[in-house]
Design a protein around this motif. Structure first.
Motif, PDB file in Angstrom:
ATOM      1  N   VAL A  97      -5.058  -3.658  13.662  1.00 41.88           N
ATOM      2  CA  VAL A  97      -5.602  -4.483  12.575  1.00 41.88           C
ATOM      3  C   VAL A  97      -5.532  -3.664  11.300  1.00 41.88           C
ATOM      4  N   CYS A  98      -4.958  -4.224  10.250  1.00 47.46           N
ATOM      5  CA  CYS A  98      -4.925  -3.491   8.981  1.00 47.46           C
ATOM      6  C   CYS A  98      -5.231  -4.414   7.812  1.00 47.46           C
ATOM      7  N   LEU A  99      -5.621  -3.788   6.719  1.00 48.22           N
ATOM      8  CA  LEU A  99      -5.963  -4.488   5.477  1.00 48.22           C
ATOM      9  C   LEU A  99      -5.079  -3.965   4.351  1.00 48.22           C
TER      10      LEU A  99
ATOM     11  N   LEU B   9       2.576  -0.242   5.705  1.00 45.65           N
ATOM     12  CA  LEU B   9       3.232  -1.407   6.291  1.00 45.65           C
ATOM     13  C   LEU B   9       4.679  -1.376   5.829  1.00 45.65           C
ATOM     14  N   PHE B  13      13.747  -6.822   5.528  1.00 43.87           N
ATOM     15  CA  PHE B  13      14.297  -8.176   5.426  1.00 43.87           C
ATOM     16  C   PHE B  13      15.801  -8.103   5.659  1.00 43.87           C
ATOM     17  N   GLU B  73       8.259  -6.206  10.812  1.00 41.01           N
ATOM     18  CA  GLU B  73       7.067  -5.563  10.261  1.00 41.01           C
ATOM     19  C   GLU B  73       6.591  -4.466  11.216  1.00 41.01           C
ATOM     20  N   VAL B  75       3.603  -1.070  11.312  1.00 40.63           N
ATOM     21  CA  VAL B  75       2.502  -0.364  10.646  1.00 40.63           C
ATOM     22  C   VAL B  75       2.290   0.966  11.348  1.00 40.63           C
ATOM     23  N   ARG B  82       7.840   7.229   7.019  1.00 38.27           N
ATOM     24  CA  ARG B  82       8.854   7.889   6.171  1.00 38.27           C
ATOM     25  C   ARG B  82       9.950   8.536   7.030  1.00 38.27           C
ATOM     26  N   LEU B  85      12.967   6.263   7.729  1.00 37.06           N
ATOM     27  CA  LEU B  85      13.740   5.674   6.627  1.00 37.06           C
ATOM     28  C   LEU B  85      15.204   6.135   6.600  1.00 37.06           C
ATOM     29  N   LEU B  96      16.677  -5.782   2.373  1.00 36.81           N
ATOM     30  CA  LEU B  96      15.663  -5.169   1.513  1.00 36.81           C
ATOM     31  C   LEU B  96      14.606  -4.540   2.414  1.00 36.81           C
ATOM     32  N   VAL B  97      14.194  -3.339   2.050  1.00 37.34           N
ATOM     33  CA  VAL B  97      13.171  -2.619   2.809  1.00 37.34           C
ATOM     34  C   VAL B  97      12.078  -2.218   1.828  1.00 37.34           C
ATOM     35  N   CYS B  98      10.829  -2.535   2.152  1.00 37.59           N
ATOM     36  CA  CYS B  98       9.743  -2.109   1.266  1.00 37.59           C
ATOM     37  C   CYS B  98       8.548  -1.620   2.069  1.00 37.59           C
ATOM     38  N   LEU B  99       7.720  -0.855   1.392  1.00 37.69           N
ATOM     39  CA  LEU B  99       6.518  -0.267   1.977  1.00 37.69           C
ATOM     40  C   LEU B  99       5.300  -0.722   1.185  1.00 37.69           C
ATOM     41  N   ALA B 100       4.198  -0.970   1.864  1.00 35.34           N
ATOM     42  CA  ALA B 100       2.935  -1.265   1.183  1.00 35.34           C
ATOM     43  C   ALA B 100       1.848  -0.391   1.785  1.00 35.34           C
ATOM     44  N   ASP B 101       0.888  -0.011   0.952  1.00 35.88           N
ATOM     45  CA  ASP B 101      -0.266   0.739   1.445  1.00 35.88           C
ATOM     46  C   ASP B 101      -1.168  -0.173   2.252  1.00 35.88           C
ATOM     47  N   VAL B 102      -1.596   0.301   3.396  1.00 34.37           N
ATOM     48  CA  VAL B 102      -2.583  -0.439   4.172  1.00 34.37           C
ATOM     49  C   VAL B 102      -3.664   0.505   4.670  1.00 34.37           C
ATOM     50  N   ASP B 103      -4.759  -0.094   5.058  1.00 32.74           N
ATOM     51  CA  ASP B 103      -5.850   0.635   5.682  1.00 32.74           C
ATOM     52  C   ASP B 103      -5.893   0.154   7.137  1.00 32.74           C
ATOM     53  N   ILE B 104      -5.576   1.050   8.065  1.00 37.79           N
ATOM     54  CA  ILE B 104      -5.563   0.672   9.488  1.00 37.79           C
ATOM     55  C   ILE B 104      -6.990   0.762  10.005  1.00 37.79           C
TER      56      ILE B 104
ATOM     57  N   ASP C 101       1.181  -4.915  -4.152  1.00 35.67           N
ATOM     58  CA  ASP C 101       2.072  -3.850  -4.624  1.00 35.67           C
ATOM     59  C   ASP C 101       2.919  -3.353  -3.478  1.00 35.67           C
ATOM     60  N   ASP C 103       6.544  -0.707  -2.574  1.00 39.97           N
ATOM     61  CA  ASP C 103       7.546   0.254  -3.021  1.00 39.97           C
ATOM     62  C   ASP C 103       8.854  -0.189  -2.362  1.00 39.97           C
ATOM     63  N   ILE C 104       9.813  -0.636  -3.176  1.00 42.80           N
ATOM     64  CA  ILE C 104      11.091  -1.104  -2.619  1.00 42.80           C
ATOM     65  C   ILE C 104      11.976   0.128  -2.401  1.00 42.80           C
ATOM     66  N   VAL C 105      12.204   0.465  -1.134  1.00 44.01           N
ATOM     67  CA  VAL C 105      12.922   1.702  -0.834  1.00 44.01           C
ATOM     68  C   VAL C 105      14.411   1.464  -0.598  1.00 44.01           C
ATOM     69  N   MET C 106      14.815   0.227  -0.417  1.00 39.98           N
ATOM     70  CA  MET C 106      16.235  -0.065  -0.211  1.00 39.98           C
ATOM     71  C   MET C 106      16.513  -1.508  -0.576  1.00 39.98           C
TER      72      MET C 106
END
Lengths: 115, 115, 115
Positions: A97-99, B9, B13, B73, B75, B82, B85, B96-104, C101, C103-106
């Motif tokens: 579970v994440c936020l 996260l 795509f 997806e 997490v 990293r 990657l 397209l590859v992206c990262l988002a900050d999450v709180d697990i 937000d 971070d698009i890494v690729m």
């Protein structure tokens, strides 16, 4: 219910075979989220994946004995999202579970309660 | 494996028709992510969309010649995300590859290694 | 089109039965996003959920009268994402739209315009 502004995206990764009190866990979680007044929730069924038990599940190979990955996504303000975490803690035996922080730019509904 | 706390996260795509070394790219990525020890991954098949090649794909119109969008997806903590990657960089030709900050906030598994 | 670096993930939660100018809203949104030059968009159909109208929809129970939840996800730089919000504001009568937000890494495509 005014929820536009800063909020949280809740992502719950479980398995399709997980159960809670005799019903599918995903369904039990959705019913709980609605009961707790969250703005919405969406259950997405993956076609392949692995998770807390590390097996590879795939819709192609395991069509008859499926335990496909499930993601439940819900967005609301932080207070309402945090309020349901203790309930999730009871219900989820295996999973993640994440936020994430989100900015809710639009919320529209046709219900009787006005924002 | 202790992963609760700040994490990432990863969203990948790609297209359903993309391949890597003779197998579907999505499947190859999931196998790679498991091999690299990630906590989990979920492959989601879109019903419509467009991507790096800008065509519109839809499950309704193109049922016979599908190249539907796929989202993967995963997490985990930032270090493990990293670390994979460079491998994605080799495997993804279009996407397209992206990262988002999450709180697990919860990670539970039934495996032998305890958190 | 150079989009690697900081960007935004746009998530649009609507219903499968929603329509816009005679066509399914999800399809209308995808066509608009492509017309506006976004890097990509993926329409995901949930199997269960509830939303702005608070009913529970499920693929299991309501197979004949479906109004399943739909999530549309798109990633691009902030400027292009913000530019389409007024159009979404016109099109979405019920639903939730949020930004996160990323971070698009690729970002790789086979089109003629080079990054």
């Amino acid at each position: 219910m005014k929820i536009e502004g800063p909020g949280k995206l809740l992502c719950i990764f479980i398995g399709e075979a997980d159960r809670w009190e005799g019903r599918p866990l995903a369904e039990a979680i959705v019913l709980m989220l609605r009961r707790e007044g969250l703005a919405g929730a969406t259950v997405i069924r993956g076609v392949e994946g692995f998770g807390a038990d590390s097996r590879i599940h795939t819709a192609h190979i395991l069509r008859l004995s499926e335990d496909l990955p499930i993601v439940i996504e819900a967005v609301d303000n932080e207070e309402r999202i945090r309020a349901i975490l203790p309930k999730l803690d009871e219900m989820v035996q295996e999973g993640l579970v994440c936020l994430a922080d989100v900015d809710i730019v639009m919320y529209r509904h046709s219900g009787g309660d006005t924002s």
